[in-house]
Design an enzyme around this catalytic site. Structure first.
Site, PDB file in Angstrom:
ATOM      1  CG  ASP A 174      -0.226  -0.030   2.561  1.00  8.14           C
ATOM      2  OD1 ASP A 174      -0.820   0.492   3.542  1.00  8.14           O
ATOM      3  OD2 ASP A 174       0.901  -0.537   2.636  1.00  8.14           O
ATOM      4  CG  HIS A 181       6.982  -0.087   9.984  1.00  8.77           C
ATOM      5  ND1 HIS A 181       7.032  -0.489  11.299  1.00  8.77           N
ATOM      6  CD2 HIS A 181       6.662   1.230  10.011  1.00  8.77           C
ATOM      7  CE1 HIS A 181       6.750   0.534  12.092  1.00  8.77           C
ATOM      8  NE2 HIS A 181       6.528   1.590  11.339  1.00  8.77           N
TER       9      HIS A 181
HETATM   10  O1  RIB Z   1       2.365  -0.482  10.884  1.00  9.20           O
HETATM   11  C1  RIB Z   1       3.239  -0.258   9.817  1.00  9.20           C
HETATM   12  C2  RIB Z   1       2.627  -0.700   8.527  1.00  9.20           C
HETATM   13  O2  RIB Z   1       1.476   0.093   8.223  1.00  9.20           O
HETATM   14  C3  RIB Z   1       3.567  -0.502   7.322  1.00  9.20           C
HETATM   15  O3  RIB Z   1       3.283  -1.473   6.354  1.00  9.20           O
HETATM   16  C4  RIB Z   1       3.190   0.841   6.810  1.00  9.20           C
HETATM   17  O4  RIB Z   1       3.471   0.996   5.424  1.00  9.20           O
HETATM   18  C5  RIB Z   1       1.709   0.823   7.033  1.00  9.20           C
HETATM   19  O5  RIB Z   1       1.102   0.136   5.928  1.00  9.20           O
HETATM   20 CA    CA Z   2       2.797  -0.801   4.060  1.00  8.23          CA
END
Ligand code: RIB
Ligand code: CA
Length: 313
Positions: A10, A240
């Site tokens: 996303d 992340h």
């Molecule tokens: O909590 C972090 C996640 O949520 C990551 O994938 C960031 O891109 C959001 O999608």
């Molecule tokens: Ca993400």
């Protein structure tokens, strides 16, 4: 060994960093990207995935997927974190490519059936596309090589609620199906990703190493860094989504445990991932009946952050 992967995403600032790794790492064969709402509307996610591949000079199929959660009402995208355009609201070059006509779920099912036992699904957004793929063809459970998910939290607490991580919270019903489907699965959650900080010095190396793609990563990072500084008091950002690829390629930088996952789908703890370690008894069986998976409990954050910069520099 090369890893053929489908990257479900996303994009999203940290997604873009991970997509750059997927586009550039010699040991990753990026078979395609599938897009979902989450950080942005799904149309924006698709636009951004197409743009990133274009800037990398790569012809990568992009198949659009979930526009909303399976059950719950959708929350507005977090424009204050990723920008309204998902890439830090920086000016973006025109995209001269089209997405696949197939849905994300169909692309996943077709690709896994074309290359049984070879494809790893790496999912770094809400899990509606993987849930839809399971619905379309449940036999992919036995045909994927593996599933690596950025999401959830075991001991770290939440980032969008006191207990829930964003990807799980955005679609807890999809997460519940995907995390308990019985396929070989590793969860790379906040227990790992919160140990990592991509510093300005890391991003300077990445920008220098990636041309126009590097300028996009640096520009979007600046917006994301402001959010992290204001809300979390750190100078940098948690990469992340890159941690999911770091686990796939450098698993020795992580500590994992095996056990049973379940996801809370409603109420105050909606989106919480509950982990019952293998062999541990609780007052009732219900937390220990789902198929065994691996979860990350610790990570060498400095080494992972340095690895991300090394790959992209
Ligand atoms: O909590 C972090 C996640 O949520 C990551 O994938 C960031 O891109 C959001 O999608
Ligand atoms: Ca993400």
């Amino acid at each position: 060994m090369t890893h053929p992967i489908i990257f479900d995403t996303d994009p999203g600032v940290d997604d873009a960093q991970a997509i750059a790794i997927a586009l550039r790492h010699p040991k990753l064969e990026l078979l395609g990207m599938t897009t979902t709402y989450g950080n942005v509307d799904v149309e924006v996610a698709t636009h951004n995935a197409l743009l990133l591949a274009q800037l990398a000079g790569r012809e990568i199929p992009v198949a659009q997927g979930a526009a909303a959660p399976l059950v719950k009402r959708r929350h507005a995208p977090p424009a204050h974190i990723h920008g309204a355009n998902g890439l830090g609201d920086i000016p973006l070059p025109a995209v001269n490519r089209q997405a696949e006509s197939r849905s994300a779920a169909q692309f996943i099912v077709d690709t896994v059936n074309e290359r049984p036992a070879e494809v790893t699904l790496v999912a770094v957004g809400p899990l509606g596309n993987l849930a839809a793929a399971l619905q379309l063809d449940p036999t992919i459970i036995d045909k994927v090589k593996g599933v690596v998910i950025m999401g959830g939290s075991i001991h770290e607490g939440g980032n969008v609620t006191p207990v829930a991580e964003a990807n799980m919270f955005n679609d807890p019903d999809a997460a519940a199906r995907v995390l308990t489907a019985g396929w070989p699965l590793t969860l790379v959650g906040l227990d790992a990703t919160h140990r990592c900080v991509l510093r300005p010095s890391h991003m300077a190396r990445i920008e220098a190493g990636q041309g126009e793609l590097g300028r996009l990563l640096a520009g979007s990072y600046a917006f994301y860094r402001d959010f992290y500084h204001e809300f979390l008091g750190i100078d940098g950002c948690c990469p992340h989504d890159s941690c999911a690829l770091a686990w796939l390629l450098q698993p020795e930088l992580f500590t994992t445990a095996r056990g049973h996952l379940s996801v809370v789908t409603d109420g105050a703890a909606e989106g919480q991932t509950l982990f019952a370690p293998e062999g541990r008894g609780f007052i009732e069986e219900r937390w220990s009946t789902t198929p065994l998976v691996d979860v990350c409990l610790e990570a060498d954050g400095q080494a992972i952050s340095d690895w991300i910069a090394d790959v992209l520099a």
